[in-house]
Design a protein around this motif. Structure first.
Motif, PDB file in Angstrom:
ATOM      1  N   SER A  92       0.833  -1.212   0.000  1.00 17.70           N
ATOM      2  CA  SER A  92       0.000   0.000   0.000  1.00 17.70           C
ATOM      3  C   SER A  92       0.863   1.255   0.000  1.00 17.70           C
ATOM      4  O   SER A  92       0.575   2.229  -0.715  1.00 17.70           O
ATOM      5  CB  SER A  92      -0.930   0.003   1.218  1.00 17.70           C
TER       6      SER A  92
ATOM      7  N   ARG B 151       3.863   1.529  -1.179  1.00 14.65           N
ATOM      8  CA  ARG B 151       4.491   1.661  -2.502  1.00 14.65           C
ATOM      9  C   ARG B 151       3.498   2.223  -3.519  1.00 14.65           C
ATOM     10  O   ARG B 151       3.845   3.073  -4.338  1.00 14.65           O
ATOM     11  CB  ARG B 151       5.032   0.309  -2.964  1.00 14.65           C
ATOM     12  N   ILE B 152       2.261   1.737  -3.472  1.00 17.91           N
ATOM     13  CA  ILE B 152       1.237   2.245  -4.385  1.00 17.91           C
ATOM     14  C   ILE B 152       1.023   3.739  -4.166  1.00 17.91           C
ATOM     15  O   ILE B 152       0.846   4.511  -5.116  1.00 17.91           O
ATOM     16  CB  ILE B 152      -0.077   1.468  -4.201  1.00 17.91           C
TER      17      ILE B 152
ATOM     18  N   ARG C 149       3.253   5.734  -3.159  1.00 17.50           N
ATOM     19  CA  ARG C 149       4.568   6.364  -3.384  1.00 17.50           C
ATOM     20  C   ARG C 149       5.104   7.029  -2.115  1.00 17.50           C
ATOM     21  O   ARG C 149       5.637   8.141  -2.145  1.00 17.50           O
ATOM     22  CB  ARG C 149       4.501   7.343  -4.547  1.00 17.50           C
TER      23      ARG C 149
ATOM     24  N   LEU D 225      -6.260  -0.589  -9.074  1.00 16.60           N
ATOM     25  CA  LEU D 225      -5.321  -0.880  -7.999  1.00 16.60           C
ATOM     26  C   LEU D 225      -5.554  -0.033  -6.750  1.00 16.60           C
ATOM     27  O   LEU D 225      -5.435  -0.521  -5.621  1.00 16.60           O
ATOM     28  CB  LEU D 225      -3.885  -0.674  -8.510  1.00 16.60           C
ATOM     29  N   LEU D 226      -5.879   1.248  -6.914  1.00 15.48           N
ATOM     30  CA  LEU D 226      -6.004   2.149  -5.774  1.00 15.48           C
ATOM     31  C   LEU D 226      -7.126   1.725  -4.830  1.00 15.48           C
ATOM     32  O   LEU D 226      -7.035   1.941  -3.617  1.00 15.48           O
ATOM     33  CB  LEU D 226      -6.229   3.580  -6.262  1.00 15.48           C
TER      34      LEU D 226
END
Length: 281
Positions: free
Chosen positions: A53, A55-56, A58, A144-145
């Motif tokens: 999460s 990494r997604i 950032r 993905l989010l």
């Protein structure tokens, strides 16, 4: 007490500023974790989901954010709240540090850990009547989010208000393709005959910890065909059984959707196996 960046503070002393990015922009992710007698249940799954999460989103993952470090930070607040020999619910939130508007000035993060007591040490199927309805005012966006637990839960809040106003125990969310994605507080499983379906992550379903455990249990059974596939709202009233999964309750059977009433069979079959996995996790 609350753990803020490693510092243990009394509730009334624990504060985040109004410019905290989790508050200001929903720039935060979190994990809801179950603790039994000082042991974190399914910790490895929670840890890797948290890292994914971040990494997604950032976020910069600190070098000290090892499984051992975060486990120690969690158990520290559990112990200080005198919950080490009890069952506790822990919320671990990670937020991006202050600075900037939509564009952050830094990718560094801070964290907050809070622990509260729970009643039952292991998962028990509730026999209370449980009725659900579709929440169609707003959609979950597939992608993905939507699979991560971010601090932006507006649709869940609005859906919960709708459920309360209309005397439902929960609502199901749909995506922009009009497929059923999940419940307000967990993943959905649909049983029809020997077929069991749960919405795929690609539809926007949360990458749930108990979803994963239940799928592993079911895939070991030769009695059922397991599918991660889109669910149409029309399938709900044709189902034999529906249940919802999350870390807090484990498995929640659904008793009624509109005019259809459901049996509780598969949920009873697997609740013991889920508890066995929790003991070993």
């Amino acid at each position: 007490m609350i753990n803020i960046n490693g510092q243990l503070l009394e509730n009334e002393q624990a504060h985040l500023t109004v410019t905290n990015r989790g508050f200001a922009y929903g720039d935060s992710v979190f994990e809801t974790i179950r603790i039994i007698n000082g042991k974190i249940v399914f910790w490895e799954d929670h840890y890797f989901r948290l890292m994914a999460s971040m990494r997604i989103m950032r976020m910069e993952i600190p070098s000290n954010f090892s499984p051992e470090f975060l486990e120690q930070e969690i158990l520290k607040i559990v112990e200080r709240n005198q919950l080490s020999d009890k069952t506790a619910r822990v919320k671990l939130s990670v937020y991006r540090n202050e600075g900037g508007f939509y564009t952050p000035e830094t990718r560094e993060v801070g964290y907050v850990i809070a622990a509260t007591p729970m009643k039952t040490p292991f998962y028990v199927l509730s026999e209370d009547f449980y009725e659900i309805e579709l929440f169609k005012d707003h959609y979950v966006t597939s992608g993905l989010l939507s699979t991560i637990k971010s601090n932006n839960r507006a649709i869940n809040v609005l859906g919960s208000i709708y459920a309360k106003e209309n005397d439902y125990q929960n609502c199901l969310l749909i995506n922009e393709k009009k497929n059923v994605v999940e419940a307000l507080n967990g993943n959905l499983f649909l049983i029809k005959g020997q077929s069991i379906k749960t919405p795929p992550l690609a539809d926007g379903a949360l990458n749930g910890i108990i979803r994963k455990q239940v799928l592993e249990i079911l895939k070991k059974s030769e009695d059922y065909k397991i599918e991660e596939d889109s669910i149409s709202p029309f399938e709900l009233q044709k189902a034999d059984e529906l249940f919802i999964t999350n870390v807090a309750v484990g498995i929640q059977p659904v008793h009624k959707y509109r005019k259809k009433e459901f049996q509780v069979k598969v949920a009873k079959e697997i609740i013991g196996k889920l508890n066995a996995k929790a003991r070993l996790a």
